[in-house]
Design a protein around this motif. Structure first.
Motif, PDB file in Angstrom:
ATOM      1  N   SER A  20     -18.566 -11.363 -20.412  1.00 21.88           N
ATOM      2  CA  SER A  20     -17.496 -11.069 -21.358  1.00 21.88           C
ATOM      3  C   SER A  20     -16.130 -11.540 -20.884  1.00 21.88           C
ATOM      4  O   SER A  20     -15.220 -11.714 -21.698  1.00 21.88           O
ATOM      5  CB  SER A  20     -17.441  -9.555 -21.623  1.00 21.88           C
ATOM      6  OG  SER A  20     -18.646  -9.094 -22.188  1.00 21.88           O
ATOM      7  N   LEU A  93     -24.920 -13.399 -23.854  1.00 22.90           N
ATOM      8  CA  LEU A  93     -24.527 -12.475 -24.919  1.00 22.90           C
ATOM      9  C   LEU A  93     -23.109 -11.962 -24.704  1.00 22.90           C
ATOM     10  O   LEU A  93     -22.316 -11.862 -25.654  1.00 22.90           O
ATOM     11  CB  LEU A  93     -25.496 -11.292 -24.992  1.00 22.90           C
ATOM     12  CG  LEU A  93     -26.869 -11.546 -25.594  1.00 22.90           C
ATOM     13  CD1 LEU A  93     -27.693 -10.250 -25.572  1.00 22.90           C
ATOM     14  CD2 LEU A  93     -26.767 -12.063 -27.015  1.00 22.90           C
ATOM     15  N   VAL A  96     -20.624 -14.734 -25.621  1.00 22.83           N
ATOM     16  CA  VAL A  96     -20.561 -15.015 -27.059  1.00 22.83           C
ATOM     17  C   VAL A  96     -19.964 -13.847 -27.839  1.00 22.83           C
ATOM     18  O   VAL A  96     -19.171 -14.050 -28.775  1.00 22.83           O
ATOM     19  CB  VAL A  96     -21.972 -15.346 -27.585  1.00 22.83           C
ATOM     20  CG1 VAL A  96     -21.981 -15.408 -29.108  1.00 22.83           C
ATOM     21  CG2 VAL A  96     -22.453 -16.673 -27.001  1.00 22.83           C
ATOM     22  N   TYR A  97     -20.323 -12.618 -27.445  1.00 20.59           N
ATOM     23  CA  TYR A  97     -19.861 -11.431 -28.174  1.00 20.59           C
ATOM     24  C   TYR A  97     -18.944 -10.574 -27.301  1.00 20.59           C
ATOM     25  O   TYR A  97     -19.081  -9.348 -27.267  1.00 20.59           O
ATOM     26  CB  TYR A  97     -21.061 -10.616 -28.647  1.00 20.59           C
ATOM     27  CG  TYR A  97     -21.995 -11.389 -29.541  1.00 20.59           C
ATOM     28  CD1 TYR A  97     -21.616 -11.753 -30.832  1.00 20.59           C
ATOM     29  CD2 TYR A  97     -23.262 -11.781 -29.096  1.00 20.59           C
ATOM     30  CE1 TYR A  97     -22.465 -12.477 -31.657  1.00 20.59           C
ATOM     31  CE2 TYR A  97     -24.120 -12.498 -29.923  1.00 20.59           C
ATOM     32  CZ  TYR A  97     -23.712 -12.843 -31.196  1.00 20.59           C
ATOM     33  OH  TYR A  97     -24.549 -13.557 -32.006  1.00 20.59           O
ATOM     34  N   SER A  98     -18.016 -11.201 -26.635  1.00 19.22           N
ATOM     35  CA  SER A  98     -17.149 -10.504 -25.684  1.00 19.22           C
ATOM     36  C   SER A  98     -16.391  -9.344 -26.322  1.00 19.22           C
ATOM     37  O   SER A  98     -15.628  -9.534 -27.274  1.00 19.22           O
ATOM     38  CB  SER A  98     -16.129 -11.487 -25.100  1.00 19.22           C
ATOM     39  OG  SER A  98     -15.187 -10.796 -24.294  1.00 19.22           O
ATOM     40  N   PRO A  99     -16.574  -8.130 -25.799  1.00 22.53           N
ATOM     41  CA  PRO A  99     -15.807  -6.987 -26.333  1.00 22.53           C
ATOM     42  C   PRO A  99     -14.316  -7.126 -26.045  1.00 22.53           C
ATOM     43  O   PRO A  99     -13.495  -6.549 -26.761  1.00 22.53           O
ATOM     44  CB  PRO A  99     -16.413  -5.782 -25.592  1.00 22.53           C
ATOM     45  CG  PRO A  99     -17.044  -6.357 -24.365  1.00 22.53           C
ATOM     46  CD  PRO A  99     -17.508  -7.722 -24.740  1.00 22.53           C
ATOM     47  N   ARG A 102     -12.896  -8.845 -29.038  1.00 22.63           N
ATOM     48  CA  ARG A 102     -13.315  -8.223 -30.292  1.00 22.63           C
ATOM     49  C   ARG A 102     -14.597  -8.844 -30.854  1.00 22.63           C
ATOM     50  O   ARG A 102     -14.734  -9.036 -32.061  1.00 22.63           O
ATOM     51  CB  ARG A 102     -12.180  -8.291 -31.314  1.00 22.63           C
ATOM     52  CG  ARG A 102     -10.916  -7.578 -30.853  1.00 22.63           C
ATOM     53  CD  ARG A 102      -9.820  -7.660 -31.890  1.00 22.63           C
ATOM     54  NE  ARG A 102      -8.618  -6.987 -31.411  1.00 22.63           N
ATOM     55  CZ  ARG A 102      -7.483  -6.892 -32.107  1.00 22.63           C
ATOM     56  NH1 ARG A 102      -7.408  -7.437 -33.310  1.00 22.63           N
ATOM     57  NH2 ARG A 102      -6.425  -6.268 -31.609  1.00 22.63           N
ATOM     58  N   GLY A 103     -15.499  -9.171 -29.950  1.00 22.99           N
ATOM     59  CA  GLY A 103     -16.790  -9.697 -30.366  1.00 22.99           C
ATOM     60  C   GLY A 103     -16.802 -11.155 -30.743  1.00 22.99           C
ATOM     61  O   GLY A 103     -17.822 -11.675 -31.190  1.00 22.99           O
ATOM     62  N   LYS A 104     -15.670 -11.839 -30.545  1.00 22.92           N
ATOM     63  CA  LYS A 104     -15.575 -13.250 -30.926  1.00 22.92           C
ATOM     64  C   LYS A 104     -15.274 -14.100 -29.693  1.00 22.92           C
ATOM     65  O   LYS A 104     -14.168 -14.585 -29.493  1.00 22.92           O
ATOM     66  CB  LYS A 104     -14.497 -13.442 -31.988  1.00 22.92           C
ATOM     67  CG  LYS A 104     -14.803 -12.697 -33.279  1.00 22.92           C
ATOM     68  CD  LYS A 104     -13.699 -12.893 -34.306  1.00 22.92           C
ATOM     69  CE  LYS A 104     -14.019 -12.144 -35.594  1.00 22.92           C
ATOM     70  NZ  LYS A 104     -12.940 -12.291 -36.602  1.00 22.92           N
ATOM     71  N   LYS A 107     -18.687 -20.188 -27.575  1.00 24.11           N
ATOM     72  CA  LYS A 107     -19.926 -20.585 -28.256  1.00 24.11           C
ATOM     73  C   LYS A 107     -21.136 -20.626 -27.328  1.00 24.11           C
ATOM     74  O   LYS A 107     -22.258 -20.822 -27.775  1.00 24.11           O
ATOM     75  CB  LYS A 107     -19.729 -21.931 -28.944  1.00 24.11           C
ATOM     76  CG  LYS A 107     -18.735 -21.815 -30.099  1.00 24.11           C
ATOM     77  CD  LYS A 107     -18.642 -23.088 -30.899  1.00 24.11           C
ATOM     78  CE  LYS A 107     -17.719 -22.883 -32.093  1.00 24.11           C
ATOM     79  NZ  LYS A 107     -17.566 -24.106 -32.904  1.00 24.11           N
ATOM     80  N   VAL A 181     -29.294 -18.057 -29.673  1.00 23.11           N
ATOM     81  CA  VAL A 181     -27.992 -17.385 -29.623  1.00 23.11           C
ATOM     82  C   VAL A 181     -26.862 -18.408 -29.702  1.00 23.11           C
ATOM     83  O   VAL A 181     -25.904 -18.251 -30.473  1.00 23.11           O
ATOM     84  CB  VAL A 181     -27.856 -16.540 -28.337  1.00 23.11           C
ATOM     85  CG1 VAL A 181     -26.418 -16.049 -28.153  1.00 23.11           C
ATOM     86  CG2 VAL A 181     -28.804 -15.357 -28.373  1.00 23.11           C
ATOM     87  N   ARG A 185     -24.017 -19.477 -32.978  1.00 18.86           N
ATOM     88  CA  ARG A 185     -22.549 -19.563 -32.903  1.00 18.86           C
ATOM     89  C   ARG A 185     -22.038 -20.898 -33.445  1.00 18.86           C
ATOM     90  O   ARG A 185     -20.851 -21.047 -33.719  1.00 18.86           O
ATOM     91  CB  ARG A 185     -22.079 -19.371 -31.462  1.00 18.86           C
ATOM     92  CG  ARG A 185     -22.076 -17.948 -31.009  1.00 18.86           C
ATOM     93  CD  ARG A 185     -20.949 -17.151 -31.664  1.00 18.86           C
ATOM     94  NE  ARG A 185     -19.657 -17.456 -31.044  1.00 18.86           N
ATOM     95  CZ  ARG A 185     -18.607 -17.953 -31.663  1.00 18.86           C
ATOM     96  NH1 ARG A 185     -18.673 -18.257 -32.948  1.00 18.86           N
ATOM     97  NH2 ARG A 185     -17.469 -18.176 -31.027  1.00 18.86           N
TER      98      ARG A 185
END
Length: 199
Positions: A20, A93, A96-99, A102-104, A107, A181, A185
């Motif tokens: 992340s 994961l 790609v979905y970094s908290p 904000r999950g964005k 790629k 995954v 993206r």
């Protein structure tokens, strides 16, 4: 719950948060820029090179590959293949979905390369060759990246059905999941490229 399962779960959590951490965003912020509102808007190596300069793009690429390769390799050596697959998947994961974004996140191409390099280095090197060859034929880095990642997925699929010697069913499925995954993206880009070619 068996102790090994607890360890693997902890590895997954730690590796997700390692993934992340986004070097491109951190470097851009340190340089007074915001990648989310510049260039393609993607917090990855290609956009960092475009917005911040080539040397920074290369640095981000190395850091993204490294942050996936190192934990996957360490877990592979210390705990075995299956925990390493969990670690590598978690890193991708997380990226790609970094908290933290904000999950964005990015790629995932460089992270995918790093984690595959730790588990199946010849597959990773093959993907690099595919990328370099494809880049001579297409104008965009993103298109070449998609082809390279798709190649990893195809090798994984063939490995999962026992066609590729040396790649187990488990690793083959893992390669397919990693590719899926990353390709997810790129779905907007893929649709845009496809629409241009069918006109």
């Amino acid at each position: 719950m068996p102790w090994l399962a607890v360890q693997v779960a902890l590895v997954a959590v730690v590796c997700f948060f390692l993934g992340s951490v986004n070097p491109a965003s951190l470097l851009a912020r340190a340089l007074g820029r915001d990648l989310r509102s510049s260039g393609s808007g993607n917090p990855g190596a290609t956009n960092a090179g475009r917005v911040l300069g080539t040397k920074w793009g290369v640095l981000v690429l190395v850091l993204d590959v490294g942050k996936a390769w190192l934990p996957t390799w360490v877990v592979l050596r210390s705990m075995g293949t299956v925990p390493a697959l969990v670690a590598g998947f978690a890193v991708v994961l997380g990226h790609v979905y970094s908290p933290f974004l904000r999950g964005k996140g990015g790629k995932g191409v460089a992270c995918a390369l790093g984690t595959v390099l730790a588990v199946e280095p010849f597959v990773a090197l093959g993907a690099v060759v595919v990328f370099l060859v494809t880049k001579t034929l297409v104008p965009f880095v993103g298109e070449a990246s998609v082809v390279a990642v798709l190649g990893i997925g195809v090798v994984g699929l063939l490995g999962a059905v026992g066609v590729v010697p040396g790649i187990s069913v488990t690793v083959g499925i893992w390669l397919v999941l990693i590719s899926a995954v990353v390709l997810s993206r790129h779905r907007r880009n893929i649709l845009a490229w496809w629409s241009r070619r069918v006109r």
